[in-house]
Design an enzyme around this catalytic site. Structure first.
Site, PDB file in Angstrom:
ATOM      1  N   GLY A 239       0.774  -1.245   0.000  1.00 19.85           N
ATOM      2  CA  GLY A 239       0.000   0.000   0.000  1.00 19.85           C
ATOM      3  C   GLY A 239       0.797   1.283   0.000  1.00 19.85           C
ATOM      4  CB  CYS A 338     -12.302   3.162 -31.540  1.00 18.03           C
ATOM      5  SG  CYS A 338     -13.763   4.014 -32.100  1.00 18.03           S
ATOM      6  CD  GLU A 339     -13.378   1.885 -25.876  1.00 18.96           C
ATOM      7  OE1 GLU A 339     -14.148   2.410 -25.052  1.00 18.96           O
ATOM      8  OE2 GLU A 339     -13.645   0.835 -26.495  1.00 18.96           O
TER       9      GLU A 339
END
Ligand code: PLP
Length: 408
Positions: A239, A338-339
Site C-alpha cells: 500500500g 476507439c474509446e
C-alpha cells in the site's frame, strides 16, 4: 541518481539513452531501471532494520520474470494473488515457503495447488474459505498454515477503486468475527492459524491508516494469544504510495517510523507486501507520436498498454525524450483506441511535437505492463531492463502468431 533523468536535452535511464532503445526494440516499449528497483527494495529492508521482518514483494504490481528474479536476488520473497502468480513465482525460483497466497476469490483448484505446495501461508478471506481449505487439507492428510485477512474498517484515503480496508469493501473477515472464528478453529488437525493479515489499499500517502491497521492487528493478536491462538506473524500488506507528480510523499523510513513502534509492542515477525513502492518509479513507457491534430497528440500507446489513467484517473508525467525548443501549449495526449477514455494525459503543457517524436510516460513500473490487454488485437509491448550501462530485452513484443496460437 538512479532511474530516469536528463543528460542535456535527452532523457536517459541510469545514464542509458532511451531513443536508441526505442529505435532498437520499437514502441510501445517498457523500460525499467534495475538500480532503482534495488535501491527501493533495500530502502524498505533497511528501514525495518533489525526488527524481524520479511518482504514478500507483491507480484501483482509487476511480475515480468526478470524483474522478480532481480528481487529474489535481493532477498525478497513473494506475495501471489492467483495460481498463475504462484506458478510464475516458482519459475522465478521462489520456494513455496517464500510465497504467501492472497486473493479474495481463490478457486478450489488454486487452494489445492497452494496446499500441495505448502506455501508459507494462505491469507484467507472468509469462514467459507477456511472450510474449503480444511476439507482439501483433510483429504490430503496435511495441516495448512493460514493467516486471517482482517477487514479493520480503516479508510486508506486513496482512490475508491484501490481502497480495500473499509467495511463496505469485499475484502477480509470483519474484525468483530475473528475471535469467535479462531475459537472454532482451535485444535483442528488440518488448519493452523499462524498469522493475521490486513491490506487496506494501494497508493497510500498518509501513514495514519497504515499505522491504524497495524495497531488493530497488534491488539487483535494480543487478544487471540490470551484466548489460546498462537500468532506467529502479522502481515501488514502493501500500500505504500509513490509520487506521481514529483511532490514529496512519505517513503520507506516514514512508513517504518509509523508502524515499527506499534509492531514492537507485539514483538511478532512482520510480513510486508509492497508492490508499487518498489517498482513504480523504476519504469517508463516509451511511445511515439503517430498523429498531431488540433489539441490532440495521438500516441502509439494507450489504454491497452497502460490502463491506469482510464481506470483510476491516474496522473502520470509525460515527457518528450528529447526536449524541444519552442513555446508550450496545453495539449491532450491520447492513445490510438476507439474509446474517448483512451487519454494518457489532458492539458499537458508541451512544445507541439512532430510525428515520430518519442515520449516517456513516467512511473509506470507498477500496474503498467501487468494490466496490458490485447483489445483491438493490439500486441503486448516489449520490455527492456537497464542493468548498469547495459540494457537487455526481458520480454519480446507479442506477435499475431502468439495471439492466434490459442485459437482454433
Ligand atoms: C493483498 C495485497 N497485498 C499487497 C498489495 C500490493 O499493494 P501495493 O502495490 O500498493 O504495495 C496488494 C495490492 O493491492 C494487495 O491486494
Amino acid at each position: 541518481m538512479t532511474g530516469f533523468s536528463r543528460q542535456g536535452a535527452a532523457l536517459v535511464c541510469d545514464g542509458v539513452p532511451l531513443e536508441p532503445l526505442a529505435a532498437a526494440h520499437g514502441t510501445p516499449l517498457y523500460v525499467y531501471s534495475a538500480a532503482t528497483i534495488a535501491d527501493r527494495y533495500r530502502a524498505i529492508d533497511d528501514a525495518f532494520g533489525g526488527y524481524p521482518h520479511s518482504i514478500h514483494y507483491a507480484l501483482k504490481a509487476n511480475s515480468t520474470l526478470a524483474i522478480i528474479r532481480l528481487l529474489r536476488g535481493l532477498g525478497s520473497y513473494a506475495d501471489a494473488n492467483s495460481g498463475g502468480e504462484i506458478d510464475v513465482a516458482r519459475r522465478a525460483g521462489f520456494t513455496p515457503a517464500q510465497i504467501v497466497f492472497t486473493g479474495v476469490g481463490k478457486t478450489t483448484a488454486e487452494l489445492g495447488y497452494a496446499i500441495d505446495l505448502g506455501v508459507r501461508s494462505i491469507n484467507v478471506e472468509s469462514a467459507g474459505e477456511i472450510g474449503r481449505i480444511e476439507t482439501l487439507s483433510r483429504e490430503r492428510k496435511v495441516r495448512t498454515r493460514i493467516a486471517l485477512r482482517v477487514n479493520p474498517d480503516v479508510d486508506a484515503k486513496t482512490h475508491p477503486h484501490i481502497s480495500t480496508g473499509l467495511k463496505i469493501n469485499k475484502f477480509g473477515i470483519p474484525l468483530g468475527a475473528v475471535s469467535e472464528l479462531c475459537g472454532q478453529m482451535r485444535g483442528r488437525p488440518n488448519v493452523e492459524i499462524v498469522g493475521l493479515h490486513a491490506h487496506v489499499g494501494s497508493q497510500i500517502t498518509s501513514m495514519e491508516p497504515l499505522a491504524r491497521a497495524t495497531r488493530t492487528l497488534v491488539a487483535l493478536a494480543a487478544r487471540l494469544v490470551l484466548e489460546g491462538t498462537a500468532i506467529e506473524h502479522l502481515d501488514i500488506g502493501g500500500g505504500l504510495g509513490v509520487s506521481y507528480d514529483g511532490s514529496p510523499v512519505p517513503g520507506a523510513l516514514d512508513y517504518a517510523d509509523a508502524v515499527l513502534p506499534v509492531l514492537r509492542e507485539s514483538g511478532l515477525h512482520v510480513v510486508l507486501e509492497p508492490g508499487r513502492h518498489v517498482v513504480a518509479p523504476a519504469g517508463a513507457l516509451l511511445t511515439r507520436v503517430v498523429d498531431v491534430k488540433d489539441d490532440f497528440v495521438v500516441m502509439d500507446a494507450g489504454m491497452t498498454e497502460l490502463i491506469r489513467p482510464m481506470m483510476y484517473s491516474a496522473y502520470h508525467r509525460i515527457e518528450p525524450v528529447m526536449l524541444r525548443e519552442g513555446a508550450t501549449a496545453p495539449l491532450h495526449i491520447v492513445g490510438p483506441l476507439c474509446e474517448s477514455s483512451d487519454t494518457l494525459g489532458k492539458d499537458r503543457a508541451i512544445a507541439r511535437p512532430s510525428v515520430g517524436d518519442l515520449f516517456a510516460v513516467l512511473d509506470t513500473g507498477a500496474y503498467g505492463s501487468v494490466m496490458a490487454s490485447n483489445y483491438n488485437r493490439r500486441l503486448m509491448p516489449a520490455e527492456v531492463l537497464v542493468e548498469g550501462s547495459a540494457a537487455r530485452l526481458i520480454r519480446r513484443r507479442q506477435t499475431v502468431d502468439d495471439l492466434l496460437a490459442l485459437e482454433f
